[in-house]
Design an enzyme around this catalytic site. Structure first.
Site, PDB file in Angstrom:
ATOM      1  N   SER A 124       0.835  -1.210   0.000  1.00  0.00           N
ATOM      2  CA  SER A 124       0.000   0.000   0.000  1.00  0.00           C
ATOM      3  C   SER A 124       0.869   1.260   0.000  1.00  0.00           C
ATOM      4  CB  SER A 124      -0.888   0.015   1.248  1.00  0.00           C
ATOM      5  OG  SER A 124      -1.724  -1.118   1.299  1.00  0.00           O
TER       6      SER A 124
HETATM    7  N1  SAH Z   1      -0.718  -4.200   4.085  1.00  0.00           N
HETATM    8  C1  SAH Z   1      -0.192  -4.770   2.884  1.00  0.00           C
HETATM    9  C2  SAH Z   1      -1.257  -4.685   1.796  1.00  0.00           C
HETATM   10  C3  SAH Z   1      -1.055  -5.680   0.753  1.00  0.00           C
HETATM   11  S1  SAH Z   1      -2.310  -5.664  -0.484  1.00  0.00           S
HETATM   12  C4  SAH Z   1       1.051  -4.014   2.446  1.00  0.00           C
HETATM   13  O1  SAH Z   1       1.071  -2.791   2.554  1.00  0.00           O
HETATM   14  O2  SAH Z   1       1.980  -4.642   1.929  1.00  0.00           O
HETATM   15  C5  SAH Z   1      -3.573  -6.660   0.263  1.00  0.00           C
HETATM   16  C6  SAH Z   1      -3.201  -8.053   0.665  1.00  0.00           C
HETATM   17  O3  SAH Z   1      -4.390  -8.692   1.122  1.00  0.00           O
HETATM   18  C7  SAH Z   1      -2.650  -8.933  -0.451  1.00  0.00           C
HETATM   19  O4  SAH Z   1      -1.426  -9.465  -0.062  1.00  0.00           O
HETATM   20  C8  SAH Z   1      -3.718  -9.998  -0.642  1.00  0.00           C
HETATM   21  O5  SAH Z   1      -3.200 -11.266  -1.025  1.00  0.00           O
HETATM   22  C9  SAH Z   1      -4.320 -10.059   0.762  1.00  0.00           C
HETATM   23  N2  SAH Z   1      -5.658 -10.640   0.822  1.00  0.00           N
HETATM   24  C10 SAH Z   1      -6.699 -10.491  -0.050  1.00  0.00           C
HETATM   25  N3  SAH Z   1      -7.768 -11.207   0.347  1.00  0.00           N
HETATM   26  C11 SAH Z   1      -7.402 -11.832   1.513  1.00  0.00           C
HETATM   27  C12 SAH Z   1      -8.056 -12.732   2.411  1.00  0.00           C
HETATM   28  N4  SAH Z   1      -9.300 -13.165   2.207  1.00  0.00           N
HETATM   29  N5  SAH Z   1      -7.361 -13.164   3.483  1.00  0.00           N
HETATM   30  C13 SAH Z   1      -6.088 -12.764   3.724  1.00  0.00           C
HETATM   31  N6  SAH Z   1      -5.417 -11.926   2.906  1.00  0.00           N
HETATM   32  C14 SAH Z   1      -6.057 -11.464   1.808  1.00  0.00           C
END
Ligand code: SAH
Length: 228
Positions: free
Chosen positions: A72
């Site tokens: 993000s």
């Molecule tokens: N906070 C992280 C955001 C990553 S993007 C950062 O800044 O790096 C969002 C993440 O949510 C992705 O890695 C995606 O695989 C995960 N995600 C999506 N649906 C999900 C679910 N049902 N359970 C767990 N993770 C999930």
């Protein structure tokens, strides 16, 4: 560890200066919580990115990480963190571990973090966390799972943060939040945009809902993806 990774683990003068500039930029964009800004100023974001992005890691932008996901924007991380009103010792459930950068920020603020990721390829990288930020490692536990289910065995949580676009507030997660607990969640408003919501659980189990700005997250998907 590969040569690229080892190089990326150097936190030099340039990185520190770029981080200071990022903190000022985020303050200029409306982040006011000094503890949140201090955490952004302390955690080396470039450690959580491919070393190819080393020099641009402190721009306020998202970058691709493994498994087709993104880290993000720093603004988004700071914004969600500020809304959580973290107190040291808070037990926080994070859905969407991704790059682990948000995880590190939460832990830096003194929280105990339980973080769930559905992409096996990203969960396998979480072993690196204790090399990247050793002082935070005891405060964080990583889980491979479908975040829609939360972690019932370890509930209830003081705070819940969802870092992917949710179609609506997942019922099972709401059940795992303490009374007076806070959930910060981007909920779909259109196909591509989400409204950031802060829900506080009232004594009767109902939510006090506050609406904030519009963001664009990758979707929260059901089930686990075993692919590396
Ligand atoms: N906070 C992280 C955001 C990553 S993007 C950062 O800044 O790096 C969002 C993440 O949510 C992705 O890695 C995606 O695989 C995960 N995600 C999506 N649906 C999900 C679910 N049902 N359970 C767990 N993770 C999930």
């Amino acid at each position: 560890m590969s040569e690229g990774k080892r190089l990326a683990l150097i936190d030099g003068y340039t990185h520190i200066k770029l981080r200071e500039a990022l903190v000022l930029e985020l303050a200029g964009k409306g982040i006011t919580d000094n503890a949140v800004l201090a955490a952004i100023g302390k955690i080396p974001r470039h450690f959580f990115l491919d070393s190819a992005f080393d020099k641009i890691a402190y721009e306020d932008r998202a970058f691709p990480i493994a498994s087709g996901q993104t880290i993000s924007h720093p603004f988004t991380v700071a914004y969600q963190t500020e809304l959580l009103k973290i107190k040291p010792g808070d037990r926080i459930l994070e859905i969407g571990t991704g790059s682990m950068y948000q995880t590190a920020i939460l832990a830096e603020l003194g929280a105990e973090v339980f973080t769930v990721e559905r992409q096996k390829g990203l969960v396998s990288k979480t072993k690196q966390f204790k090399k990247l930020v050793p002082h935070l490692s005891p405060s964080v536990r990583f889980f491979f799972g479908d975040g829609f289910n939360g972690i019932p065995d370890l509930s209830p949580f003081d705070k819940i943060i969802i870092t992917a676009a949710a179609p609506k507030v997942p019922e099972k997660l709401w059940e795992q939040l303490k009374v007076k607990g806070i959930m910060v969640i981007p909920v779909d408003e259109t196909e591509t945009e989400q409204r950031m919501l802060r829900l506080t659980k009232k004594k009767d189990g109902m939510a006090k809902t506050e609406s904030f700005d519009i963001f664009s997250f990758v979707p929260m998907l059901k089930g686990r993806n075993q692919n590396k």
